[in-house]
Design a protein around this motif. Structure first.
Motif, PDB file in Angstrom:
ATOM      1  N   SER A 214      56.220 -15.483 -59.138  1.00 14.49           N
ATOM      2  CA  SER A 214      55.170 -16.480 -59.333  1.00 14.49           C
ATOM      3  C   SER A 214      55.391 -17.612 -58.322  1.00 14.49           C
ATOM      4  CB  SER A 214      55.232 -17.049 -60.753  1.00 14.49           C
ATOM      5  OG  SER A 214      56.410 -17.844 -60.916  1.00 14.49           O
ATOM      6  N   GLU A 215      54.413 -18.469 -58.168  1.00 21.27           N
ATOM      7  CA  GLU A 215      54.557 -19.626 -57.269  1.00 21.27           C
ATOM      8  C   GLU A 215      55.760 -20.470 -57.670  1.00 21.27           C
ATOM      9  OE1 GLU A 215      52.942 -20.637 -54.478  1.00 21.27           O
ATOM     10  OE2 GLU A 215      51.781 -18.798 -54.471  1.00 21.27           O
ATOM     11  N   GLU A 216      55.932 -20.694 -58.968  1.00 23.06           N
ATOM     12  CA  GLU A 216      57.058 -21.496 -59.454  1.00 23.06           C
ATOM     13  C   GLU A 216      58.396 -20.822 -59.142  1.00 23.06           C
ATOM     14  OE1 GLU A 216      58.762 -23.612 -63.513  1.00 23.06           O
ATOM     15  OE2 GLU A 216      57.023 -22.297 -63.646  1.00 23.06           O
ATOM     16  N   GLU A 217      58.470 -19.517 -59.349  1.00 20.71           N
ATOM     17  CA  GLU A 217      59.705 -18.785 -59.042  1.00 20.71           C
ATOM     18  C   GLU A 217      60.017 -18.831 -57.549  1.00 20.71           C
ATOM     19  OE1 GLU A 217      59.497 -15.471 -62.640  1.00 20.71           O
ATOM     20  OE2 GLU A 217      58.363 -15.150 -60.799  1.00 20.71           O
ATOM     21  N   GLN A 218      58.987 -18.708 -56.711  1.00 15.52           N
ATOM     22  CA  GLN A 218      59.195 -18.805 -55.264  1.00 15.52           C
ATOM     23  C   GLN A 218      59.738 -20.179 -54.887  1.00 15.52           C
ATOM     24  OE1 GLN A 218      55.994 -17.157 -52.701  1.00 15.52           O
ATOM     25  NE2 GLN A 218      55.051 -16.585 -54.654  1.00 15.52           N
ATOM     26  N   HIS A 219      59.144 -21.214 -55.467  1.00 13.69           N
ATOM     27  CA  HIS A 219      59.596 -22.583 -55.186  1.00 13.69           C
ATOM     28  C   HIS A 219      61.056 -22.765 -55.604  1.00 13.69           C
ATOM     29  CE1 HIS A 219      59.602 -26.917 -54.805  1.00 13.69           C
ATOM     30  NE2 HIS A 219      60.048 -26.993 -56.038  1.00 13.69           N
ATOM     31  N   LEU A 220      61.407 -22.284 -56.789  1.00  7.60           N
ATOM     32  CA  LEU A 220      62.789 -22.399 -57.269  1.00  7.60           C
ATOM     33  C   LEU A 220      63.756 -21.642 -56.364  1.00  7.60           C
ATOM     34  CD1 LEU A 220      62.226 -22.041 -61.111  1.00  7.60           C
ATOM     35  CD2 LEU A 220      62.985 -24.096 -59.896  1.00  7.60           C
ATOM     36  N   LEU A 221      63.381 -20.437 -55.965  1.00  5.53           N
ATOM     37  CA  LEU A 221      64.247 -19.642 -55.088  1.00  5.53           C
ATOM     38  C   LEU A 221      64.453 -20.341 -53.749  1.00  5.53           C
ATOM     39  CD1 LEU A 221      65.901 -17.092 -54.565  1.00  5.53           C
ATOM     40  CD2 LEU A 221      63.786 -15.963 -53.850  1.00  5.53           C
ATOM     41  N   ARG A 222      63.379 -20.840 -53.146  1.00  2.17           N
ATOM     42  CA  ARG A 222      63.503 -21.566 -51.867  1.00  2.17           C
ATOM     43  C   ARG A 222      64.376 -22.804 -52.025  1.00  2.17           C
ATOM     44  NH1 ARG A 222      57.929 -20.380 -51.593  1.00  2.17           N
ATOM     45  NH2 ARG A 222      57.447 -22.503 -52.244  1.00  2.17           N
ATOM     46  N   THR A 223      64.203 -23.531 -53.127  1.00  2.00           N
ATOM     47  CA  THR A 223      64.997 -24.741 -53.365  1.00  2.00           C
ATOM     48  C   THR A 223      66.477 -24.401 -53.504  1.00  2.00           C
ATOM     49  OG1 THR A 223      63.125 -25.836 -54.412  1.00  2.00           O
ATOM     50  CG2 THR A 223      65.311 -26.723 -54.896  1.00  2.00           C
ATOM     51  N   VAL A 224      66.785 -23.400 -54.306  1.00  3.93           N
ATOM     52  CA  VAL A 224      68.187 -22.991 -54.490  1.00  3.93           C
ATOM     53  C   VAL A 224      68.787 -22.549 -53.158  1.00  3.93           C
ATOM     54  CG1 VAL A 224      69.670 -21.223 -55.532  1.00  3.93           C
ATOM     55  CG2 VAL A 224      67.978 -22.424 -56.931  1.00  3.93           C
ATOM     56  N   MET A 225      68.045 -21.773 -52.381  1.00  6.20           N
ATOM     57  CA  MET A 225      68.571 -21.297 -51.104  1.00  6.20           C
ATOM     58  C   MET A 225      68.732 -22.449 -50.103  1.00  6.20           C
ATOM     59  SD  MET A 225      66.814 -17.554 -50.772  1.00  6.20           S
ATOM     60  CE  MET A 225      67.967 -16.807 -49.620  1.00  6.20           C
ATOM     61  N   ASP A 226      67.831 -23.426 -50.119  1.00  6.98           N
ATOM     62  CA  ASP A 226      67.965 -24.584 -49.233  1.00  6.98           C
ATOM     63  C   ASP A 226      69.200 -25.409 -49.586  1.00  6.98           C
ATOM     64  OD1 ASP A 226      65.708 -23.918 -47.786  1.00  6.98           O
ATOM     65  OD2 ASP A 226      64.396 -25.344 -48.836  1.00  6.98           O
ATOM     66  N   VAL A 227      69.431 -25.620 -50.876  1.00 11.86           N
ATOM     67  CA  VAL A 227      70.607 -26.379 -51.308  1.00 11.86           C
ATOM     68  C   VAL A 227      71.877 -25.614 -50.951  1.00 11.86           C
ATOM     69  CG1 VAL A 227      71.873 -27.241 -53.318  1.00 11.86           C
ATOM     70  CG2 VAL A 227      69.408 -27.662 -53.117  1.00 11.86           C
ATOM     71  N   ALA A 228      71.890 -24.318 -51.212  1.00 12.51           N
ATOM     72  CA  ALA A 228      73.064 -23.509 -50.875  1.00 12.51           C
ATOM     73  C   ALA A 228      73.323 -23.521 -49.377  1.00 12.51           C
ATOM     74  CB  ALA A 228      72.873 -22.077 -51.375  1.00 12.51           C
ATOM     75  N   LYS A 229      72.255 -23.423 -48.584  1.00 10.98           N
ATOM     76  CA  LYS A 229      72.413 -23.420 -47.126  1.00 10.98           C
ATOM     77  C   LYS A 229      73.077 -24.699 -46.628  1.00 10.98           C
ATOM     78  CE  LYS A 229      69.857 -22.747 -42.857  1.00 10.98           C
ATOM     79  NZ  LYS A 229      68.550 -22.599 -42.237  1.00 10.98           N
ATOM     80  N   SER A 230      72.813 -25.796 -47.296  1.00 12.80           N
ATOM     81  CA  SER A 230      73.428 -27.065 -46.878  1.00 12.80           C
ATOM     82  C   SER A 230      74.938 -27.067 -47.129  1.00 12.80           C
ATOM     83  CB  SER A 230      72.765 -28.243 -47.594  1.00 12.80           C
ATOM     84  OG  SER A 230      73.115 -28.261 -48.968  1.00 12.80           O
ATOM     85  N   CYS A 231      75.431 -26.132 -47.931  1.00 13.40           N
ATOM     86  CA  CYS A 231      76.863 -26.046 -48.232  1.00 13.40           C
ATOM     87  C   CYS A 231      77.604 -25.087 -47.312  1.00 13.40           C
ATOM     88  CB  CYS A 231      77.075 -25.586 -49.674  1.00 13.40           C
ATOM     89  SG  CYS A 231      76.433 -26.720 -50.908  1.00 13.40           S
TER      90      CYS A 231
END
Length: 144
Positions: free
Chosen positions: A109-126
């Motif tokens: 869903s749009e919400e799931e896509q947003h959550l996945l992108r957010t989690v991956m962006d935060v992880a990428k910063s680490c």
């Protein structure tokens, strides 16, 4: 606290670690395929990703994820030009329940896509990559 009782929850899905995380524009990409002993999640942000998995051709549309199980050969289909932007996460998971996702394709869903992108962006910063291409923690990032 008085009056509260904790109910223990079974840990049914646990990720032991990560091998790589990438954000690729695969336009005109022609890869020979790969086989590895860990999971790979491919999230298609835009375009279509065409893959051969277990001898079958799959079209992964935008907003979908596909999980490649460990030791499963997967490759581009070799016939259709790729025009996808994808995020790829490879990880170690020994939880039995993860087998439910082996080589499965899911529309998000749009919400799931947003959550996945957010989690991956935060992880990428680490994470950072060494000169040899190995993923490591950035200085100051903590492993949980």
């Amino acid at each position: 606290m008085a009056g509260f009782q904790m109910i223990h929850a079974e840990n049914i899905l646990s990720v032991q670690g990560f091998y790589s995380m990438h954000h690729f524009d695969l336009t005109d990409y022609k890869g020979g395929g790969e086989l590895h002993d860990f999971y790979e999640l491919v999230y298609v942000e835009s375009g279509f990703y065409y893959v051969i998995l277990d001898g079958e051709r799959h079209t992964v549309p935008p907003g979908s994820v596909i999980f490649f199980a460990p030791n499963t050969f997967h490759s581009g289909d070799g016939a259709t030009p790729v025009n996808a932007v994808v995020r790829i996460l490879s990880f170690e998971c020994t939880s039995d329940i993860m087998r439910t996702f082996d080589n499965c394709l899911f529309a998000l869903s749009e919400e799931e896509q947003h959550l996945l992108r957010t989690v991956m962006d935060v992880a990428k910063s680490c994470f950072a990559y060494t000169a040899h291409g190995a993923m490591c923690l950035r200085p100051g990032a903590e492993a949980a």
